[in-house]
Every structure is written in C-alpha cells, then in structure tokens.
Design a protein around this motif. Structure first.
Motif, PDB file in Angstrom:
ATOM      1  N   PHE A  32       0.822  -1.207   0.000  1.00  0.00           N
ATOM      2  CA  PHE A  32       0.000   0.000   0.000  1.00  0.00           C
ATOM      3  C   PHE A  32       0.856   1.256   0.000  1.00  0.00           C
ATOM      4  O   PHE A  32       0.602   2.194  -0.758  1.00  0.00           O
ATOM      5  CB  PHE A  32      -0.924  -0.026   1.219  1.00  0.00           C
TER       6      PHE A  32
ATOM      7  N   ILE B 118       2.406   1.807  -3.425  1.00  0.00           N
ATOM      8  CA  ILE B 118       1.434   2.324  -4.389  1.00  0.00           C
ATOM      9  C   ILE B 118       1.188   3.804  -4.127  1.00  0.00           C
ATOM     10  O   ILE B 118       1.181   4.622  -5.043  1.00  0.00           O
ATOM     11  CB  ILE B 118       0.111   1.525  -4.281  1.00  0.00           C
ATOM     12  N   LYS B 119       1.023   4.136  -2.860  1.00  0.00           N
ATOM     13  CA  LYS B 119       0.816   5.532  -2.478  1.00  0.00           C
ATOM     14  C   LYS B 119       1.999   6.398  -2.920  1.00  0.00           C
ATOM     15  O   LYS B 119       1.831   7.556  -3.310  1.00  0.00           O
ATOM     16  CB  LYS B 119       0.650   5.647  -0.962  1.00  0.00           C
TER      17      LYS B 119
ATOM     18  N   THR C 129      -3.951  -6.458  -3.725  1.00  0.00           N
ATOM     19  CA  THR C 129      -4.536  -5.156  -4.058  1.00  0.00           C
ATOM     20  C   THR C 129      -6.050  -5.268  -4.157  1.00  0.00           C
ATOM     21  O   THR C 129      -6.763  -4.369  -3.743  1.00  0.00           O
ATOM     22  CB  THR C 129      -3.984  -4.593  -5.379  1.00  0.00           C
TER      23      THR C 129
ATOM     24  N   LEU D  86      -7.314  -5.181  -0.696  1.00  0.00           N
ATOM     25  CA  LEU D  86      -7.220  -3.825  -0.149  1.00  0.00           C
ATOM     26  C   LEU D  86      -8.374  -2.975  -0.675  1.00  0.00           C
ATOM     27  O   LEU D  86      -8.956  -2.175   0.041  1.00  0.00           O
ATOM     28  CB  LEU D  86      -5.881  -3.189  -0.530  1.00  0.00           C
TER      29      LEU D  86
END
Lengths: 218, 218
Positions: free
Chosen positions: A95, A98-99, A137, A140
């Motif tokens: 996460f 990706i952020k 993902t 998530l």
DNA sequence: AGTCAAATACGGCAAATGGCGTATTGTGTT
DNA sequence: AACACAATACGCCATTTGCCGTATTTGACT
C-alpha cells in the motif's frame, strides 16, 4: 521498439542485484545502465544521469528505503517508471509503495521472462504485478476501511489452507458445507478451524472472522 | 495438476463466446464444461453442476449481468474462482466486480496464452489482471475516494431489544451469557435471535452480524 | 537422511445452536 | 373492547460447534 529500454536498479544486496542483472541480460531490448545500494545513492546518480526509463526498486535498504526513494523520484521525474522488486509482500509495504507512486510491484522470485514482460507492459502504460500481489490489491480495494490502520499487529500467520477455510467460515457456512466446497472431510475442516482458533486466540466462528478481518487475513 | 481445470463461461455474445472457446481449446489442461448466455442461466446450470473450477464472466448481459451473478455465485460457492472477461474497463465496473468478489479481471482482447496463464494463476491463489486493469486498481487504491455503496438498504427494522441482543451476539457471546448480561432467560434470548434471523433472512450468528453491519443496524 | 510443519482424517463428548410450537404479560392503537 | 405487537418464557429435537486425543502422508528445509 527502436530504442533499448534503459534500466536502473536499487538494491542493497549485491547478490540479488547480480541475479537481477543476469535476468535482464537475456533480453536484447533491455539495457541495464546503473545501480545503487540505497535510495539516497540512487537519487544522487539521477542528478547527473536521468536518461532512464525504468527503475527496479528494492524496499528494504539502508540510509533511504525504496518507498521514500520512489516518492521523491516520482515527484522529481514523473515520466520514469518505478517497479518495486522485493521479497516483502505484506499489505503495508504494498500500500505504501502504491501511495508513493510505484508503477508496479513484483516479487524477487519472478522469472526472467515475466520480469521482462512486466517492464515492457509498464512502459506501455500498464502496471506490472505478480498475481499474489494483484490478489492483495484486490483485497485492499474490498476493505477500504483499514487504510488508516497503519500500526503493527502481532503478525499472526495462517497457512493458505487455513485462510481458505476462514474465508468460507466468514460466509456463514457450516463445517460440512465447507468440507464439500473444499473437497475435504468434515473432520479436516474442523481440525483446521481448531488450529485457526488457537492461532487467533479465539473460541468461536464469529470471533475468528472478526479477528481475521481486523488483521486483514481475509 | 493431475486434474483438468473445469471452466464455465457466461457471455451473451455467441461470437465472442466462440472466440473464447477457441482460445481455451489450445490447452490440454483446460476443460470447457458449459456456457450460459446470462447470469441467471449460469446460476441455474450451477444448481445441477457445480464441479467447476473457474467461471469466465462477461459483464454486460441481459436478464442478469455478470456483476450480480458474481455476487450470488461467490456467496453460494466461494471456492469457485470468477474471472471477469469483458470489453469494459471503466473504473466503476472494475470496482463493482472486485466488490462482488471477482478473483480476476481480464480484457477480451487478451491472447490465448495470457488467458491460460491467468486462469492457472488464479487457481493457484493469485489474481489475474491485465496490466491496464492492474494500473486502474493501483489508481483506485491511491485515491482515497469513498466508494461506499450508496444504493440498496431495504430498511430492515429491528426492535430496540433485538438490536441489544444483536450487539451482544456480535461480540461472540453465547445465548446464556447474553441472557445474564441483559437479565433475561436464555429462552428469551433465543427467541429474540430467532426473530432477528427471520427479519434479516439469515440462519446463523455470523450471517446475522454481517448483515447487521452492512445495514448499519449495529 | 532426518526433522518439521502442514494437511489430511477419525472418534468421542459436552455444550451451543437453529427451528419449531406454544403461552403469558404488557403496551399502545384502533 | 378488541387488536396487534413486542417482550418474556418453556420444551423438544436434530444438528453444529468447540475441544480433546490420535494418526498418516506429504513436501520443505537441514
């Protein structure tokens, strides 16, 4: 493609670095330009040499880790594609990466061909993901609630089979139905559940399902 | 894998259906079992024939679309993998499909080999995604836009007492303990729960708690 | 070659659960 | 007064669940 794809690599483990270079060397359309042993070093090298298309970025590195480096790099040179290439596949790293702007997330166990394909796909405007990462993902996305919950839990590990059973449990299915669905005997399902309860320190279906959701095990 | 992978396909376009069948036919480890022209037909065929490993699901179909079908199918047979196979790649469809429980999302332009790989990876516990879709999931994850379902909510009404019981249920407590906590006889608690089940149309604690949470009753 | 964890499976037992019917009491509404 | 409904409560019954012990097989790692 007329031009070779120019690649830089950041990884503090020189052995793994070599492995990656070897994988890349099989392909004539790839051009490994330089490497760095941590995020800071990578950024410094970029100051003089930005003609790079793709960075393969490890996460755990001394001085500056791959996530910080990605954040800065993508802000400074948005056209450069960054693919995380790491052994860590926990939700938090995925996460955060990706952020930070990563364009892909691959695991180091990947074979040469898939790595090559991932790089090419990313350059073509897609994203590279190993299937296990893709699954995470998806999960998530399904539970957008816990994005805020960054704090560590005591890392309870369930086996794959146990997670499968737990997923069925969470649908409200009984032992016997789960057994049918997974082609197991009810005894086995019950034993799995028993083990799950022990690991999660709970004593009923409901508690197990709730704890599992809290810890993003399902 | 000793056993062939058994596949069902749902698609209303017979031409595209044929194309998919052809792609699958190249591979000896794949076994195309049956197809349906819409979601409802698919579910009906599943009633008699559930020995399927993977469903390739179109989205736009008459009578019942692929997202609804996925939702029902995954609830009923959670072990079956559903891979969306569609021409639509807009964010809303992707997100809805994921929420419905899809295990993968591929575009129909996919070539035979990648389709095969995607199916196998999904069976192995990963998720299948074409790179362009993977990119969109990354973007969805990056944007903290709240995609909470605005719709549905059939306004189920529970009495105050029933909500109290449900709250205790959700903690994982047993009938007897709940009875003690609320100063009731266990019989009463059970009757309350029976009534709750009827109102919520469920048949177990877990389902009740989950449905109640979905509908924000607790 | 040996160890270990995981997955598989069985049997027993007490408790809990889910579904049914029935019944009484109180409270508010027509 | 009659009615509907929530809350209370009991009994019966089959099934499920939670917990225990034991055992074999397999694959992974040493």
């Amino acid at each position: 493609m007329s031009q070779k794809i120019r690649i830089a690599i950041a990884d503090d483990n020189t052995f793994l670095l070599k492995t990656v270079f070897e994988k890349l060397s099989f392909f004539e359309d790839l051009d490994s330009r330089f490497h760095a042993l941590n995020g800071k070093e990578l950024l410094e090298k970029f100051k003089e040499n930005q003609n790079i298309d793709v960075v393969l970025m490890d996460i755990e590195m001394p001085v500056m880790n791959g996530i910080e480096a990605t954040e800065i790099l993508k802000k400074r040179y948005p056209q450069i594609k960054v693919i995380m290439l790491t052994v860590f596949d926990n939700d938090e790293n995925i996460f955060k990466a990706i952020k930070a702007g990563a364009d892909g997330y691959l695991l180091k166990e990947i074979d040469a061909k898939d790595l090559h394909d991932g790089i090419v796909e990313t350059l073509n405007g897609g994203a590279a993901m190993t299937p296990s990462i893709a699954l995470k993902t998806l999960r998530l996305l399904r539970n957008p609630i816990e994005f805020t919950n960054e704090k560590d839990k005591e890392e309870v590990k369930l086996s794959e089979r146990e997670v499968e059973v737990l997923e069925q449990l969470s649908k409200g299915l009984s032992y016997t139905i789960i057994a049918e669905n997974l082609y197991l005997s009810p005894s086995t399902v019950r034993k799995h559940i028993e083990n799950i309860y022990k690991k999660l320190q709970v004593h009923s279906k409901i508690e197990a399902v709730q704890k599992a959701k809290e810890n993003k095990l399902i």
